[in-house]
Design a protein around this motif. Structure first.
Motif, PDB file in Angstrom:
ATOM      1  N   ARG A  41      -5.850  -1.720   3.115  1.00 32.00           N
ATOM      2  CA  ARG A  41      -5.063  -0.390   2.701  1.00 32.00           C
ATOM      3  C   ARG A  41      -4.803  -0.470   1.260  1.00 32.00           C
ATOM      4  N   LYS A  71      -5.873  -5.814   7.519  1.00 29.76           N
ATOM      5  CA  LYS A  71      -5.630  -4.565   7.375  1.00 29.76           C
ATOM      6  C   LYS A  71      -4.602  -4.215   6.040  1.00 29.76           C
ATOM      7  N   TYR A  87       0.802  -1.161  -0.068  1.00 25.17           N
ATOM      8  CA  TYR A  87       0.004   0.036   0.117  1.00 25.17           C
ATOM      9  C   TYR A  87       0.853   1.162   0.028  1.00 25.17           C
ATOM     10  N   PHE A 145      -1.262   5.278   3.288  1.00 30.64           N
ATOM     11  CA  PHE A 145      -2.163   4.380   4.288  1.00 30.64           C
ATOM     12  C   PHE A 145      -1.576   3.566   5.380  1.00 30.64           C
TER      13      PHE A 145
END
Length: 512
Positions: A303, A299, A217, A221
């Motif tokens: 992201r 997560k 990412y 982010f």
């Protein structure tokens, strides 16, 4: 007399303007639409935030919601072989894997094979492809292409075109572009559209690498979800074969942690790197470890998806600012679904819902009502027929799918399919090769468990097994009900429906 002549001249001028206006309207109505087809990799419906689910309040999706609010969302779009290259081949050709010969991850489309880009190009469209290709050999049918070699990389991606092409994942002759791949691919797409021939419609494929593993990412982010506990799927702690009668192990989350460790300890030997390493697992029991793996994994995934959302907004803004949004069909979809901890899994491949489903939204202001959803069963082999229909082209004979243009307008044909056929060919003992059918309520799968000499398939056979799910009673597929006597009649009916579907789609007789 002069006044009369002036009034007559004005009257004739007004008539001329009205006639011109009518001509312009007629021209507008006959004008072929542009097509912007945005395709991501593995960006599963659970992570879109417009299909409900436990991640709905966590994903960054303002531009996805914008697109959905202005377009039509498919609630029941499915792939016919849940793995990257075959699904992409089906979206291009409108054919099942056994027809286009892309069964696994190693086959190119046969040279000279028909596809929607060729068909549109033959009917006056400018065709272009930028981003992920993943079909080994040089793209055909695209007048311009600039694509990632193989899977490509997230940072400072290399892209290759006609001038520097080499088959396979070789990118040594390609050009390096600074930045994060999702941002780079979007910027290159917009730059290409800006220099197009505006006298002809375009078919533009913008293909992101995201959200494919390793889920990198951009820096913006990095702190997203810091200190946040993401909700867990109900079946996250499904260990081994689980307690619901599943007949194979699957791709467990612990395998992701093993990859993280290898990538950290042997960065020069492992196939990729991952963000946020090292991953510390010392002192954790099996439950705590799986929960921690899930939190990092989901997560990172979200992201990575947030960058897609950003760039969808950038593309939509470009269309608005350039004045072509009204006559441009925008489609956003992913090549298949992906497990985000359900059944304790990651990856795809299986006929289970999280893997089988393809999120899909289409916007076309001239024709389609925004904020609409349809429940019809749509397949990835239908996408090319739809595009041909919008372009005013009679469905080519090579396509096995059907246009769902009328479905999108709420006019589902009486003879529209009520069930779909699926087949996964890349056999592995933990994810056996299988075929099956799904209708609006039930799903039946036969895990035949043989490699059939497919590229990359295991030669270790597994015992043939059946699985059956009642998706109304068990939407998360937690109980294999194949031996439930209450289902005997419907299972018999569905088994009987397999052969006709295989004949309809010309599936070859399998050697077992």
């Amino acid at each position: 007399m002069a006044n009369i002549m002036i009034r007559l001249g004005c009257y004739l001028f007004i008539l001329l303007l009205l006639n011109c206006k009518q001509y312009d309207n007629r021209k507008d109505s006959d004008e072929k639409p542009n097509i912007l087809f945005i395709l991501s990799d593995d960006h599963t419906s659970q992570a879109w935030g417009i299909y409900g689910g436990i991640l709905q309040e966590y994903v960054q999706n303002d531009n996805l919601k914008r697109l959905a609010g202005e377009g039509v969302v498919l609630n029941n779009a499915f792939c016919t072989n849940s793995i990257c290259s075959p699904s992409r081949a089906s979206m291009l050709t409108g054919q099942y894997s056994h027809k286009n010969q892309v069964y696994t991850l190693s086959e190119p489309l046969p040279k000279g094979h028909p596809n929607i880009a060729k068909t549109l190009g033959e009917h006056g469209y400018q065709t272009a492809l930028i981003g992920k290709w993943h079909l080994v050999e040089q793209p055909e049918g695209f007048q311009y292409f600039n694509v990632l070699p193989g899977q490509g990389r997230y940072w400072n991606p290399i892209l290759k075109n006609k001038a520097n092409w080499q088959d396979g994942p070789d990118g040594t002759m390609g050009k390096v572009y600074d930045g994060f791949s999702t941002d780079v691919i979007t910027d290159l797409t917009i730059a290409h559209l800006k220099q197009r021939d505006t006298s002809a419609p375009f078919f533009m494929m913008c293909n992101f690498k995201a959200t494919h593993e390793p889920f990198e990412y951009p820096e913006r982010f990095k702190t997203l979800y810091e200190g946040v506990d993401i909700p867990e799927p109900e079946s996250l702690l499904d260990f081994g074969l689980g307690n619901g009668g599943r007949t194979f192990l699957g791709q467990k989350l612990e395998n992701m942690a093993i990859r993280w460790e290898k990538a950290y300890l042997h960065p020069d030997e492992f196939w990729t790197s991952y963000p946020g390493l090292p991953f510390i697992k010392e002192g954790l029991d099996s439950i705590a470890l799986r929960k921690k793996i899930y939190q990092k994994f989901v997560k990172d995934f979200m992201r990575c998806g947030a960058a897609i959302n950003d760039n969808i907004g950038k593309l939509l803004d470009y269309l608005e600012e350039s004045g072509i949004a009204e006559n441009t069909i925008v489609i956003y979809t992913a090549d298949q679904g992906y497990f985000l901890g359900e059944h304790g899994f990651f990856d795809k491949r299986l006929i289970y819902e999280e893997s089988l489903r393809m999120p899909f939204v289409i916007r076309y202001p001239k024709e389609l009502k925004g904020g609409t959803r349809i429940d019809d069963i749509i397949l990835n082999i239908d996408f090319p027929a739809l595009l041909a229909d919008f372009a005013g082209i009679e469905k080519p004979q090579y396509m096995q799918g059907e246009s769902f243009r009328e479905n999108l307008k709420g006019n589902t044909p009486d003879d529209w399919r009520q069930q779909m056929y699926y087949q996964y060919w890349l056999h592995h003992p933990n994810r056996p090769a299988h075929f099956g059918i799904r209708n609006h309520r039930y799903k039946l799968a036969y895990f035949y468990g043989k490699g059939l000499d497919m590229h990359g398939a295991s030669k270790e056979d597994t015992p043939p097994t059946w699985e059956f799910y009642d998706l109304e009673k068990d939407p998360k597929e937690l109980k294999n009900a194949i031996n439930d006597s209450l289902n005997a009649e419907i299972i018999k009916q569905m088994k009987g429906a397999i052969k006709p579907l295989q004949e309809q789609y010309e599936v070859p007789d399998l050697d077992f």
